[in-house]
Design a protein around this motif. Structure first.
Motif, PDB file in Angstrom:
ATOM      1  N   GLY A 120     -17.534  46.924 117.801  1.00 30.21           N
ATOM      2  CA  GLY A 120     -18.467  47.952 116.939  1.00 30.21           C
ATOM      3  C   GLY A 120     -17.701  48.877 116.121  1.00 30.21           C
ATOM      4  N   PHE A 121     -16.429  48.690 115.546  1.00 31.38           N
ATOM      5  CA  PHE A 121     -16.115  49.641 114.738  1.00 31.38           C
ATOM      6  C   PHE A 121     -15.182  48.847 113.459  1.00 31.38           C
ATOM      7  CE2 PHE A 121     -13.026  49.185 118.222  1.00 31.38           C
ATOM      8  CZ  PHE A 121     -11.745  48.967 117.602  1.00 31.38           C
ATOM      9  N   ASN A 122     -14.897  49.422 112.287  1.00 27.72           N
ATOM     10  CA  ASN A 122     -14.122  48.737 111.325  1.00 27.72           C
ATOM     11  C   ASN A 122     -12.863  49.581 111.084  1.00 27.72           C
ATOM     12  OD1 ASN A 122     -16.314  47.347 110.808  1.00 27.72           O
ATOM     13  ND2 ASN A 122     -16.832  48.259 108.956  1.00 27.72           N
ATOM     14  N   ILE A 123     -11.646  48.759 110.945  1.00 29.18           N
ATOM     15  CA  ILE A 123     -10.449  49.485 110.692  1.00 29.18           C
ATOM     16  C   ILE A 123      -9.784  49.307 109.264  1.00 29.18           C
ATOM     17  CG2 ILE A 123      -9.619  48.949 113.090  1.00 29.18           C
ATOM     18  CD1 ILE A 123      -8.176  46.550 112.139  1.00 29.18           C
ATOM     19  N   VAL A 124      -8.923  50.296 109.017  1.00 29.76           N
ATOM     20  CA  VAL A 124      -8.220  50.217 107.785  1.00 29.76           C
ATOM     21  C   VAL A 124      -6.687  50.605 107.977  1.00 29.76           C
ATOM     22  CG1 VAL A 124     -10.091  51.228 106.176  1.00 29.76           C
ATOM     23  CG2 VAL A 124      -8.629  52.797 107.544  1.00 29.76           C
ATOM     24  N   GLY A 125      -5.925  50.288 107.088  1.00 27.32           N
ATOM     25  CA  GLY A 125      -4.547  50.662 107.234  1.00 27.32           C
ATOM     26  C   GLY A 125      -3.635  49.117 107.412  1.00 27.32           C
ATOM     27  N   GLY A 126      -2.633  49.559 107.692  1.00 29.09           N
ATOM     28  CA  GLY A 126      -1.559  48.357 107.813  1.00 29.09           C
ATOM     29  C   GLY A 126      -0.270  48.514 106.888  1.00 29.09           C
ATOM     30  N   THR A 127       0.736  47.646 107.015  1.00 31.53           N
ATOM     31  CA  THR A 127       1.922  47.931 106.203  1.00 31.53           C
ATOM     32  C   THR A 127       1.468  47.561 104.781  1.00 31.53           C
ATOM     33  OG1 THR A 127       2.486  45.632 106.723  1.00 31.53           O
ATOM     34  CG2 THR A 127       3.420  47.491 107.955  1.00 31.53           C
ATOM     35  N   ASP A 128       0.470  46.721 104.172  1.00 31.01           N
ATOM     36  CA  ASP A 128       0.104  46.347 103.082  1.00 31.01           C
ATOM     37  C   ASP A 128      -1.077  47.294 102.387  1.00 31.01           C
ATOM     38  OD1 ASP A 128      -1.554  45.376 105.101  1.00 31.01           O
ATOM     39  OD2 ASP A 128      -2.100  43.684 103.902  1.00 31.01           O
ATOM     40  N   GLN A 129      -1.744  47.935 103.244  1.00 33.91           N
ATOM     41  CA  GLN A 129      -2.730  49.018 102.649  1.00 33.91           C
ATOM     42  C   GLN A 129      -2.540  50.107 103.219  1.00 33.91           C
ATOM     43  OE1 GLN A 129      -6.769  47.468 103.746  1.00 33.91           O
ATOM     44  NE2 GLN A 129      -5.991  45.861 103.268  1.00 33.91           N
ATOM     45  N   GLN A 130      -1.796  51.110 103.140  1.00 32.33           N
ATOM     46  CA  GLN A 130      -1.517  52.382 103.941  1.00 32.33           C
ATOM     47  C   GLN A 130      -2.954  53.192 103.643  1.00 32.33           C
ATOM     48  OE1 GLN A 130       1.901  54.333 103.074  1.00 32.33           O
ATOM     49  NE2 GLN A 130       3.096  52.828 103.952  1.00 32.33           N
ATOM     50  N   TYR A 131      -3.490  53.590 104.744  1.00 29.82           N
ATOM     51  CA  TYR A 131      -4.772  54.563 104.730  1.00 29.82           C
ATOM     52  C   TYR A 131      -4.296  56.076 104.743  1.00 29.82           C
ATOM     53  CZ  TYR A 131      -8.875  56.913 106.318  1.00 29.82           C
ATOM     54  OH  TYR A 131      -9.920  57.646 106.436  1.00 29.82           O
TER      55      TYR A 131
ATOM     56  N   ARG B 126     -14.943  53.178 110.541  1.00 31.60           N
ATOM     57  CA  ARG B 126     -16.433  53.368 110.444  1.00 31.60           C
ATOM     58  C   ARG B 126     -16.690  52.938 112.132  1.00 31.60           C
ATOM     59  NH1 ARG B 126     -20.300  49.072 109.367  1.00 31.60           N
ATOM     60  NH2 ARG B 126     -22.409  49.933 109.626  1.00 31.60           N
ATOM     61  N   ILE B 127     -17.678  53.571 112.834  1.00 27.60           N
ATOM     62  CA  ILE B 127     -18.130  53.357 113.996  1.00 27.60           C
ATOM     63  C   ILE B 127     -19.696  52.705 113.832  1.00 27.60           C
ATOM     64  CG2 ILE B 127     -19.214  54.041 116.323  1.00 27.60           C
ATOM     65  CD1 ILE B 127     -16.144  54.250 115.905  1.00 27.60           C
ATOM     66  N   LYS B 128     -19.765  51.575 114.119  1.00 26.86           N
ATOM     67  CA  LYS B 128     -21.201  50.783 114.106  1.00 26.86           C
ATOM     68  C   LYS B 128     -22.188  51.325 115.111  1.00 26.86           C
ATOM     69  CE  LYS B 128     -18.813  46.606 112.267  1.00 26.86           C
ATOM     70  NZ  LYS B 128     -18.573  45.220 112.623  1.00 26.86           N
ATOM     71  N   GLU B 129     -23.172  51.728 114.454  1.00 20.11           N
ATOM     72  CA  GLU B 129     -24.359  52.192 115.305  1.00 20.11           C
ATOM     73  C   GLU B 129     -24.884  51.089 116.300  1.00 20.11           C
ATOM     74  OE1 GLU B 129     -28.939  53.630 114.826  1.00 20.11           O
ATOM     75  OE2 GLU B 129     -27.467  53.649 112.770  1.00 20.11           O
TER      76      GLU B 129
ATOM     77  N   ARG C  53     -16.140  57.692 122.966  1.00 17.61           N
ATOM     78  CA  ARG C  53     -14.874  58.423 122.613  1.00 17.61           C
ATOM     79  C   ARG C  53     -14.146  58.122 121.472  1.00 17.61           C
ATOM     80  NH1 ARG C  53     -12.439  56.594 128.092  1.00 17.61           N
ATOM     81  NH2 ARG C  53     -13.550  54.817 127.795  1.00 17.61           N
ATOM     82  N   LEU C  54     -14.461  56.772 120.889  1.00 15.88           N
ATOM     83  CA  LEU C  54     -13.646  56.555 119.825  1.00 15.88           C
ATOM     84  C   LEU C  54     -14.371  57.124 118.489  1.00 15.88           C
ATOM     85  CD1 LEU C  54     -11.299  54.768 119.067  1.00 15.88           C
ATOM     86  CD2 LEU C  54     -12.787  53.025 118.339  1.00 15.88           C
ATOM     87  N   GLN C  55     -13.601  57.774 117.708  1.00 15.15           N
ATOM     88  CA  GLN C  55     -14.326  58.409 116.359  1.00 15.15           C
ATOM     89  C   GLN C  55     -13.560  58.021 114.996  1.00 15.15           C
ATOM     90  OE1 GLN C  55     -16.829  60.899 116.815  1.00 15.15           O
ATOM     91  NE2 GLN C  55     -16.694  59.984 118.994  1.00 15.15           N
ATOM     92  N   GLU C  56     -14.301  58.087 113.894  1.00 12.84           N
ATOM     93  CA  GLU C  56     -13.887  57.665 112.724  1.00 12.84           C
ATOM     94  C   GLU C  56     -12.579  58.637 112.523  1.00 12.84           C
ATOM     95  OE1 GLU C  56     -17.109  58.064 109.885  1.00 12.84           O
ATOM     96  OE2 GLU C  56     -18.105  56.315 110.978  1.00 12.84           O
ATOM     97  N   GLY C  57     -11.566  58.101 111.916  1.00 15.46           N
ATOM     98  CA  GLY C  57     -10.268  58.902 111.794  1.00 15.46           C
ATOM     99  C   GLY C  57      -9.148  58.520 112.842  1.00 15.46           C
TER     100      GLY C  57
END
Length: 145
Positions: free
Chosen positions: A24-35, A46-49, A58-62
């Protein structure tokens, strides 16, 4: 005080059960695409509704995800991190870092009403009540004079 923003960092263990739409969430980041500049960590974008993460609350965007089922997420390519989440199983344990913003310095105008943050009626009602009592006392003793 200089008005700069300060962050407090808190870590938390969050256990999620994979639902029909995954975790239920999306991620960004990694060594090849630093957020975040100079940080190759994995972050929640993103947290999916109605997903597992949203229902848990408890998990929040960011938030920065430090580990999945005990496996460190440092120095991973983005796709490797995605694969790790996809293959994590039904019960998933996340070690998460929350950044809590703390204001350091003058806050400035807080919006409408009293800038001290006290609602105006909380000041006016007692003042009005005291005025009415004073008027009643004055009228009562004036008749006796």
């Amino acid at each position: 005080m200089n008005g700069r923003v300060v962050y407090l960092v808190a870590e938390e263990e969050i256990n999620l059960t994979r639902g029909p739409s995954g975790l239920g969430f999306n991620i960004v980041g990694g060594t090849d695409q630093q957020y975040v500049s100079n940080d190759s960590g994995i972050y929640v974008s993103r947290i999916k509704e109605n997903g597992a993460a949203a229902l848990d609350g408890r998990l929040q965007e960011g938030d920065k995800i430090l580990s999945v089922n005990g496996q460190d997420l440092k120095n991973l390519l983005h796709q490797d991190a995605v694969d790790l989440f996809r293959n994590a199983g039904c019960a998933v344990s996340l070690r998460v870092q929350h950044r809590l913003q703390v204001q350091n310095g003058p806050i400035g105008h807080r919006g409408e009403g009293d800038p001290s943050g006290i609602p105006i009626f909380m000041v006016l009602v007692p003042v009005f009540a005291l005025t009415m009592v004073a008027a009643w006392v004055f009228m009562r003793y004036r008749q006796q004079l």
